[in-house]
Design a protein around this motif. Structure first.
Motif, PDB file in Angstrom:
ATOM      1  N   ARG A 376       0.860  -1.182   0.000  1.00 50.73           N
ATOM      2  CA  ARG A 376       0.000   0.000   0.000  1.00 50.73           C
ATOM      3  C   ARG A 376       0.897   1.234   0.000  1.00 50.73           C
ATOM      4  N   THR A 381      -2.588   0.384  -3.975  1.00 49.76           N
ATOM      5  CA  THR A 381      -1.860  -0.880  -3.916  1.00 49.76           C
ATOM      6  C   THR A 381      -0.959  -0.968  -5.142  1.00 49.76           C
ATOM      7  N   HIS A 405       6.938  -7.148   7.379  1.00 53.48           N
ATOM      8  CA  HIS A 405       5.568  -7.651   7.277  1.00 53.48           C
ATOM      9  C   HIS A 405       4.908  -7.672   8.640  1.00 53.48           C
ATOM     10  N   GLU A 408       1.191 -11.521   7.200  1.00 50.49           N
ATOM     11  CA  GLU A 408       1.709 -11.779   5.856  1.00 50.49           C
ATOM     12  C   GLU A 408       1.625 -10.550   4.963  1.00 50.49           C
ATOM     13  N   GLN A 409       1.296  -9.417   5.540  1.00 53.50           N
ATOM     14  CA  GLN A 409       1.129  -8.202   4.738  1.00 53.50           C
ATOM     15  C   GLN A 409       2.394  -7.354   4.778  1.00 53.50           C
TER      16      GLN A 409
END
Length: 422
Positions: A376, A381, A405, A408-409
């Motif tokens: 982001r 995105t 992270h 998992e982002q």
């Protein structure tokens, strides 16, 4: 001898300490004794001596004991440094021992201190001939400078204008004692062969040989100073887009001798070892003729040069990293990543990525790029690959950027700060 030594010392920059390189041989003992005598009638910086124990000779312990005795008699502090100077297969024992010795001394010096070594005019003449036989250019033929940056301070050679016979005469008159390094008689070493077999015959024909060659070295040093000045001028004109880089288009506009000179000056400014002539020519050919998207790399021991777009980058060889490596980070303290040469600071997360470590319920996961990541970025995105390309980050750096992270982002990319990108 003392008057010449005193005059050389007066030209030195201010220093918190003078450190005398003491092997225990005639030359260094004369320097030690001369400084002790001068200190009785002049205000000199505090004196200390340093002796390097290489461990290569069965007499090394005796040499150390001799140096300890000399310094004790003169009330000069002595520091003994023990080094591992064993050469690997194919390495020059002389070069390995010299590198180990100077590295240890540099590590032991305080900022601004001056290392005084006992090189004299005959050493200078031998060095010039050795460099000539190796095909050196002006920088090598300048031989040994009287003063040069060294470690956190300087190295000075205050006896460089004196002949060794003058030092030997002083040693006899002062009743000095010294040790003899038996390796100095081994003709397998280039300098010993030159000293024992070549130089005596040359001196028999040209008695002023040492003074003449020393003067030639001084002239080469002056020529090298002019080349360095020209290199600085040219480098100002060919600066790359990124600080510390050079523009390929700018370099292409220089005549080949000036181009080689500029590249040598650039590498020297970065503290990198010089490539040989053939490797330098290969670097020029590959970097200037490659397409802007080719990404060539030319490497030699201790250095490499890479191209990205129109910019040339010079650096120490990158240490390989495991692309699958994963770190867990609780960002209440910095995370050191020595294999990347990076330390992650929690404050950066808060100031640039609006990520408050105190709100996290689990450690962050830090990874390297594997491909396909999205992030982001300013309300959108975006593909990480595209962002890195747009930011002009070279490919070899992209794969070494820590990716942070939450679960998992991907939430942050170290080295890319949202507030600093156009």
């Amino acid at each position: 001898m003392l008057d010449s030594l005193a005059a050389a010392l007066e030209r030195l920059p201010p220093a918190p300490r003078w450190l005398i390189g003491l092997s225990g041989g005639l030359d260094s003992h004369v320097l030690l004794h001369g400084l002790h005598v001068l200190s009785g009638g002049r205000t000199l910086p505090p004196l200390a001596a340093v002796h390097v124990h290489h461990g290569l000779s069965p007499h090394a312990d005796r040499w150390q004991t001799h140096c300890e005795s000399l310094c004790r008699d003169l009330s000069i502090p002595l520091r003994v440094l023990v080094v591992d100077a064993r050469p690997a297969t194919g390495e020059s024992p002389e070069a390995v021992a010299r590198a180990a010795r100077y590295r240890a001394i540099a590590d032991a010096m305080e900022p601004g201190a001056i290392l005084l070594t006992a090189h004299h005019r005959r050493d200078q003449a031998e060095t010039l001939l050795l460099q000539l036989l190796r095909g050196a250019g002006p920088a090598g033929l300048a031989a040994m400078p009287r003063l040069k940056p060294f470690g956190p301070g300087w190295q000075a050679r205050p006896l460089l204008d004196l002949d060794r016979d003058t030092l030997a005469d002083h040693a006899r008159k002062a009743a000095l004692t010294w040790v003899e390094d038996d390796s100095n008689a081994d003709p397998r070493f280039d300098r010993n062969l030159l000293r024992q077999s070549v130089m005596p015959r040359l001196r028999a024909r040209w008695p002023s040989l040492d003074a003449t060659l020393s003067r030639a070295a001084l002239l080469q040093a002056e020529a090298q100073d002019l080349l360095a000045e020209r290199a600085r001028e040219d480098l100002e004109q060919v600066r790359g887009r990124v600080p510390g880089t050079l523009s390929v288009a700018g370099l292409a506009g220089l005549r080949r001798p000036r181009l080689r000179n500029a590249l040598r000056g650039w590498l020297q400014d970065k503290g990198l070892p010089m490539p040989g002539r053939a490797r330098l020519e290969s670097l020029i050919e590959q970097m200037l003729k490659a397409g802007s998207d080719a990404g060539p790399r030319v490497a030699w021991e201790g250095a490499e040069v890479r191209r990205y777009r129109d910019d040339l980058y010079a650096m120490r060889p990158l240490v390989p990293v495991d692309a699958g490596r994963v770190w867990q980070w609780t960002p209440t303290a910095p995370l050191r990543l020595p294999e990347l040469g990076i330390t992650l600071d929690p404050a950066i997360l808060r100031s640039h990525w609006a990520l408050d470590p105190s709100t996290l319920t689990a450690p962050l996961t830090v990874r390297l790029r594997r491909g396909g990541e999205v992030i982001r970025w300013r309300g959108q995105t975006r593909s990480l690959k595209k962002l890195l390309q747009e930011a002009g980050i070279p490919p070899w750096e992209r794969d070494r950027l820590p990716l942070i992270h939450v679960d998992e982002q991907l939430v942050a990319v170290w080295g890319m700060l949202p507030g600093s990108q156009d």
